[in-house]
Design a protein around this motif. Structure first.
Motif, mmCIF file in Angstrom:
data_model
loop_
_atom_site.group_PDB
_atom_site.id
_atom_site.type_symbol
_atom_site.label_atom_id
_atom_site.label_comp_id
_atom_site.label_asym_id
_atom_site.label_seq_id
_atom_site.Cartn_x
_atom_site.Cartn_y
_atom_site.Cartn_z
ATOM 1 N N ASN A 178 -2.736 -33.764 -35.187
ATOM 2 C CA ASN A 178 -3.536 -32.992 -34.241
ATOM 3 C C ASN A 178 -2.710 -32.481 -33.065
ATOM 4 O O ASN A 178 -3.226 -31.742 -32.224
ATOM 5 N N ASN A 179 -1.467 -32.886 -33.000
ATOM 6 C CA ASN A 179 -0.649 -32.557 -31.839
ATOM 7 C C ASN A 179 0.545 -31.707 -32.253
ATOM 8 O O ASN A 179 0.398 -30.664 -32.882
ATOM 9 N N ASP A 180 1.752 -32.168 -31.900
ATOM 10 C CA ASP A 180 2.946 -31.400 -32.194
ATOM 11 C C ASP A 180 3.381 -31.591 -33.647
ATOM 12 O O ASP A 180 2.978 -32.539 -34.331
ATOM 13 N N PHE A 181 4.252 -30.679 -34.100
ATOM 14 C CA PHE A 181 4.902 -30.833 -35.394
ATOM 15 C C PHE A 181 6.033 -31.839 -35.247
ATOM 16 O O PHE A 181 6.837 -31.765 -34.308
ATOM 17 N N GLU A 182 6.116 -32.788 -36.194
ATOM 18 C CA GLU A 182 7.141 -33.817 -36.176
ATOM 19 C C GLU A 182 8.077 -33.622 -37.365
ATOM 20 O O GLU A 182 7.643 -33.319 -38.474
ATOM 21 N N LEU A 183 9.385 -33.808 -37.135
ATOM 22 C CA LEU A 183 10.397 -33.614 -38.167
ATOM 23 C C LEU A 183 10.229 -34.659 -39.274
ATOM 24 O O LEU A 183 10.024 -35.837 -39.012
ATOM 25 N N VAL A 184 10.346 -34.213 -40.518
ATOM 26 C CA VAL A 184 10.337 -35.083 -41.689
ATOM 27 C C VAL A 184 11.745 -35.077 -42.277
ATOM 28 O O VAL A 184 12.237 -34.029 -42.710
#
Length: 981
Positions: free
Chosen positions: A575-581
């Motif tokens: 629901n917030n920021d995009f996080e690196l995978v």
């Protein structure tokens, strides 16, 4: 200059051309792959005769440059006669040949093209055969091997005696301006010559009576005039090699070059009209036969030779005085370009009389212009961000240097100084490139960019210095470092220097040829030309994973990107920021040459903890360049939605589901025979790499092993050893560590848990797992307490129960009575494993002798087996018989009656089938099987009840009761009476 010295100079020149062509290829773009190559040549040639050799090559699907390199021995001279691509003649980048070898280089050859290079070699006047060794070079090398052409005459083919030094062609007078005169022994003559005379040998044989001395067409006469297609080689007075005669060759102009006053080759290019002279320089091989004449026509076909050529138009192995030394060329003409109109001019050189056909003549063009402004041409006016855009500087004299500039306002946000310095690629004719700030040219590593600034804030423009070489200057732009908008490219006038232009010299920004004092180029000069092109945003797509992902499972990560995207990064958003995978620990995935990216067998949930939790998320892919907002060369750990969407990116929805577990154990009639002591298991465990298989008997003995889960989320294993368990009730368990990868609230992995169950010892992590457990129930309680019933556990378990007992095979029924030609259907039950065991059914007579036998090794999990015994092929008599089953360890018997064939079709009292009940040697345990569909995580897991009720089957023993026996006796008596009747 002697012929020997000239030959050495030519050999050195050819070697230099070979080396430079290889160097040029290695420094340029990746060469094409040569698919196939070959060389053809005649088997033999006479000394002094010319042989035609053809080298062929087929390009692969990439296309690109190609080089043929050949080395000769036993060759007096060599000439390249034709180079063609797909049947059409073409001009190679490099083409040279002499007695030592030949080299031909083609530039950008189209994909799958058929290339053919034809050249001629003249056998030397020696006893050595002609040998040719070489290869074709592209992206790899095709070895053409060694070709040997046998020289049939081991003597020198040069006719004797030595030519008379008083005549230019060995005898009497000869005029090269008219091509008329006498030739003597040893002279070289050419195809197409008409007005030759001469006598040879002691019999004064006329020229027209000379005979070809060897090779193909041996014995033919040297016709007069000499036909243009007369076979080349040695012709002698008596047709014998070494006798007096001449050598016939093909006349050729081997090279024509138009040069500007600086000596630059502008053939086929632009020649700037000026007060300085230009030159046409020529190499040819018939100096002793005929003078060479130059003809010039304008673009309307009008002969303007007298207007543009100063000095003599007919020369022979010399240069006009104004042309200076011809250098490596045979002749040189002077051109005056001041008073001629602009346009394209056609220049032809050929012999003055007879030798003006075929290879004896050569035509080139040059574009004469008085325009001092160069022009800029771009390959396209619209590109996708990341594509390479070609540029070409045109209409400028050979050897000039031009500056091509893109201002910093067109730079892409977030690029580094080193990336800005690479906006112009170091390819083609680019001799220098870099950045200029307010103080002048600056190295990227010396550029200090503050945290709140961009490279564009500290740089005026990026530049490339392009040299005019071969008529134009070629370069390329790396558009991935430019903004997705309209971009302007400016072309500035050529430097007056033949070196790096002075206006980009750190210490020469105020030189007189520039003017002004500002170091910034746009403030100094007006442009010669400018062009604009549109940069559009590219695309990236993620094709897999898509839809649903089971946490912990392995998937392929793949997709596509447009040209220019070198690496991509994967991100996930809740629901917030995009996080690196991360992908196997890496932040990015490289994009291949076909604009796709792919990584196989990736545990996606290991790359970001968000993907370990069931739910629906946005999974995205982005150009790594756009994800590196910090400028440290790596994608940022988090990106806002706005930051992510502003880059070259795309997203899709993905639903993460929890791990699951189901499976079953293979038993027979709810049992496993202790004679087999193995059991099979199969099931599914999405999201897991392995599961634990455990067994516990009623005494507390346990066995355990770890099974791997396949890529399709299934597992199966045959013949798991349970020989350590005691006979009786056994519980079987499939245990999964859930999505967190450990069991319960411990640090146990699969191997730790299996070892703890198997050994009954304290687990490796220190938990008191099985120590002190004395019964099966206690061991099972410990398993549950440390796995599914532990605090906050997400473990899963499947439970089943079976009975481990002695091997048992029984006969439940057998057809009786049965006719002598009938079939006995025998059915029974077993707890043995099929395939590994065979049940044999044998029919025995009253003396226990075998009558017939059959067998089966196939039955289901219910243990029900059947065998059909065919009596039609057995010579069996009516009577009482015994049917016996045998599984190799256990036997059982049933009595049957065999009657006459056809007797059962008559009416007779109904006789029931013989029912044989199993001996009361084993009691059957009635046990409800646990449900194998286990919901996770159910911490309140109910284990199977090991205190099972045992139902005892009543059995009156084998044989008949008294009443049945009496009925049987009456039936037998009636049958005997009927037989008597």
């Amino acid at each position: 200059m002697t012929d020997e010295i000239k030959g050495k100079i030519r050999g050195l020149l050819l070697a230099a051309i070979m080396v430079s062509s290889v160097v040029a290829l290695s420094a340029g773009p990746a060469a094409a792959a040569v698919s196939t190559g070959d060389r053809t040549a005649p088997d033999s040639v006479a000394a002094g005769e010319t042989a035609t050799v053809t080298a062929t090559a087929t390009m692969d699907s990439n296309g690109g440059p190609l080089t043929l390199s050949e080395s000769f021995s036993g060759v007096a001279s060599a000439q390249i006669t034709d180079v063609s691509v797909n049947g059409a003649s073409t001009n190679p980048t490099v083409s040279a040949a002499d007695a030592n070898g030949a080299v031909v280089t083609l530039g950008d050859t189209e994909a799958n093209a058929d290339v053919e290079v034809t050249y001629e070699v003249t056998a030397a006047d020696s006893a050595s055969d002609v040998t040719i060794t070489g290869d074709l070079t592209g992206n790899g090398t095709v070895d053409l091997g060694t070709t040997t052409i046998t020289v049939e005459d081991t003597q020198t083919p040069t006719p004797t005696p030595t030519p008379d030094p008083d005549g230019p062609r060995g005898a009497g007078e000869y005029d090269t301006s008219t091509s008329v005169g006498e030739v003597g022994p040893g002279a070289t003559v050419f195809q197409g010559e008409e007005d030759l005379t001469g006598t040879f040998g002691p019999d004064n044989v006329e020229l027209a009576a000379l005979q070809k001395s060897s090779g193909d067409n041996e014995g033919i006469l040297l016709e007069q005039p000499i036909p243009q297609d007369q076979p080349t080689g040695a012709y002698t007075a008596d047709g014998n090699s070494g006798s007096a005669g001449v050598v016939l060759q093909t006349p050729r102009v081997t090279d024509v070059e138009v040069q500007n006053n600086d000596g630059g080759d502008v053939t086929g290019s632009v020649l700037q009209a000026s007060s300085d002279s230009a030159f046409v320089r020529v190499d040819y091989n018939y100096q002793n036969a005929e003078d060479l004449e130059i003809t010039v026509e304008d673009e309307d076909g009008l002969d303007v030779t007298e207007e543009i050529v100063t000095g003599s138009t007919e020369l022979n192995d010399e240069s006009d005085a104004g042309a200076g030394s011809p250098g490596d060329f045979d002749v040189g003409y002077v051109l005056d370009t001041q008073d001629v109109d602009e346009g394209e001019y056609t220049i032809t050189v050929a012999g003055v009389e007879d030798l003006d056909f075929g290879d004896a003549s050569e035509t080139v063009t040059v574009n004469i212009t008085s325009d001092q402004q160069a022009s800029l041409d771009l390959d396209s006016d619209e590109v996708v961000q990341g594509e390479n855009l070609g540029l070409e500087v045109q209409n400028s004299p050979e050897g000039n240097f031009h500056a091509v500039v893109i201002e910093s306002s067109d730079f892409r946000d977030g690029i580094t100084a080193s990336q800005a310095a690479n906006i112009f690629r170091s390819v083609g004719d680019v001799s220098d490139r870099g950045l200029v700030n307010s103080d002048g040219p600056v190295d990227a590593e010396d550029l200090n960019v503050a945290d709140d600034e961009t490279v564009a804030d500290n740089v005026e423009y990026a530049y490339a210095i392009v040299e005019i070489d071969g008529g134009n200057g070629v370069g390329s732009i790396e558009t991935q470092y430019l903004d997705d908008s309209s971009v302007d490219v400016d072309l500035y006038p050529a430097s007056s220097s033949g070196d790096v232009p002075s206006y980009l010299d750190n210490e020469a920004h105020t030189t007189a040829d520039i003017g002004g004092n500002s170091p910034v180029l746009p403030d100094l000069l007006d442009t010669d030309d400018d062009q604009s092109f549109e940069v559009t945003e590219g695309d990236v797509t993620l094709d897999s994973p898509d839809g649903t992902y089971v946490t912990g499972s392995q998937v392929d990560v793949n997709g596509s990107a447009n040209e220019g995207v070198d690496e991509v990064a994967i991100y996930v958003r809740d629901n917030n920021d995009f996080e690196l995978v991360t992908i196997d620990g890496d932040d990015t995935i490289s994009v291949d040459g076909d604009d796709t990216f792919s990584e196989e067998d990736i545990t996606l949930s290991n790359g970001n903890s968000l993907l370990q939790l069931p739910g629906t998320y946005r999974l995205g892919v982005i150009d790594e360049q756009d994800a590196d907002l910090s400028g440290d060369g790596n994608p940022d750990a988090t990106l806002t939605t706005s930051e992510f969407n502003s880059g070259v990116s795309s997203t899709s929805s993905i639903r993460v589901t929890d791990t699951a577990l189901n499976g079953t154990f293979v038993t027979y009639n709810g049992q496993v025979a202790s004679d087999d002591s193995t059991i099979d298991v199969e099931g599914q465990a999405p999201g897991k790499d392995s599961v634990v298989i455990a067994f516990v008997d009623s005494r507390g003995d346990a066995a355990a092993t770890v099974l791997s889960v396949d890529d399709d989320d299934t597992f199966d294993e045959e013949d798991i050893d349970i020989s350590s368990l005691s006979e009786g009730a056994v519980t079987a368990h499939i245990i999964s560590s859930g999505r967190d990868g450990v069991f319960g609230d411990t640090s146990l992995d699969d191997d730790d848990l299996a070892d703890a169950i198997r050994t009954g010892s304290t687990a490796s992590s220190g938990e008191d797992f099985a120590s002190g457990a004395g019964t099966g129930d206690q061991v099972r309680d410990r398993i549950l307490a440390n796995t599914v019933d532990d605090t906050a556990s997400d473990d899963l378990i499947v439970n089943e129960q079976f009975r481990l007992s002695d091997g048992l095979t029984t006969i439940e029924s057998a057809t009786s009575p049965v006719e002598t030609n009938g079939t006995i259907e025998v059915e029974g039950t077993t707890n043995r494993v099929p395939d590994d065991n065979t049940i044999t059914v044998e029919v025995l007579d009253q003396e226990d002798e075998s009558v017939t036998i059959d067998s089966t090794d196939e039955w289901g999990n219910n243990g029900q087996w059947s065998v059909s015994v065919d009596l039609s092929d057995s010579d069996v008599e009516p009577g009482n018989y015994t049917v016996e089953s045998d599984d190799g360890d256990n036997t059982d018997r049933a009595s049957i009656q065999i009657v006459e064939a056809g007797s059962l079709e008559e009416e007779q009292p109904e006789t029931p089938e013989t029912e044989t009940e199993a001996p009361d040697t084993e009691t059957e345990t009635e046990t409800d099987a646990p449900d194998t569909e286990t919901e996770a995580p159910d911490t309140e897991t109910e284990m199977p009840d090991t205190e099972t009720e045992e139902a005892t089957t009543e059995a009156s023993g084998p044989g008949f009761t008294a009443a049945i026996a009496l009925i049987a006796l009456v039936a037998a008596a009636l049958l005997a009476v009927r037989r008597d009747n």
